[in-house]
Scaffold this motif. Structure first.
Motif, PDB file in Angstrom:
ATOM      1  N   GLN A  23       0.869  -1.168   0.000  1.00 30.47           N
ATOM      2  CA  GLN A  23       0.000   0.000   0.000  1.00 30.47           C
ATOM      3  C   GLN A  23       0.909   1.222   0.000  1.00 30.47           C
ATOM      4  O   GLN A  23       1.574   1.516   0.990  1.00 30.47           O
ATOM      5  N   THR A  25      -0.046   4.545  -0.764  1.00 30.21           N
ATOM      6  CA  THR A  25      -0.771   5.632  -0.086  1.00 30.21           C
ATOM      7  C   THR A  25      -2.150   5.095   0.265  1.00 30.21           C
ATOM      8  O   THR A  25      -2.468   3.936  -0.019  1.00 30.21           O
ATOM      9  N   GLU A  26      -2.963   5.942   0.830  1.00 29.91           N
ATOM     10  CA  GLU A  26      -4.320   5.528   1.161  1.00 29.91           C
ATOM     11  C   GLU A  26      -5.112   5.137  -0.086  1.00 29.91           C
ATOM     12  O   GLU A  26      -5.995   4.293  -0.040  1.00 29.91           O
TER      13      GLU A  26
END
Length: 132
Positions: A23, A25-26
């Motif tokens: 992951q 970034t969000e």
């Protein structure tokens, strides 16, 4: 052991898979995988055949908004008949766009390009999915 319900093909497979997910970034994430396998066909048109396969792939996901997401993917497959030495390769590229229309309804667009030694294929798909 795998059996095909529509034909009389059955196969015993041994395989190893590796997965990698990250992951960034969000809204941005990545999935990658690699698989190596050997298959022995026990019945059907390929009976007695033994194949070795390599499969590699990657998918990049991006959440555009809370109601919309997209992804881009790539997959490479190489199969080799161990008895005859015949090899077969193909690459698959895809792009997806999903949009939540309502609480339980999603619309989607998908494009897939297959580059096979025997053919090339462009596949376009659009639809609406409702879950209950």
């Amino acid at each position: 052991f795998f059996a095909n319900e529509f034909t009389d093909d059955s196969v015993v497979s041994s395989y190893v898979q590796y997965y990698l997910s990250h992951q960034f970034t969000e809204r941005l994430r990545f999935h990658g995988f690699a698989q190596w396998s050997s298959d022995e066909f026990l019945s059907g048109s390929l009976v007695g055949g033994e194949w070795e396969s390599e499969l590699y792939g990657a998918q990049l996901f991006y959440q555009i908004s809370q109601r919309m997401d997209s992804s881009l993917g790539y997959r490479f497959e190489n199969r080799k008949n161990t008895a005859t030495g015949v090899e077969h390769q193909r690459e698959i590229f895809n792009a997806n766009l999903n949009a939540r229309i309502a609480r339980q309804t999603t619309g989607y667009l998908r494009y897939q390009f297959t580059d096979d030694e025997l053919f090339d294929e462009d596949l376009y798909t659009a639809g609406v999915r409702r879950s209950f």
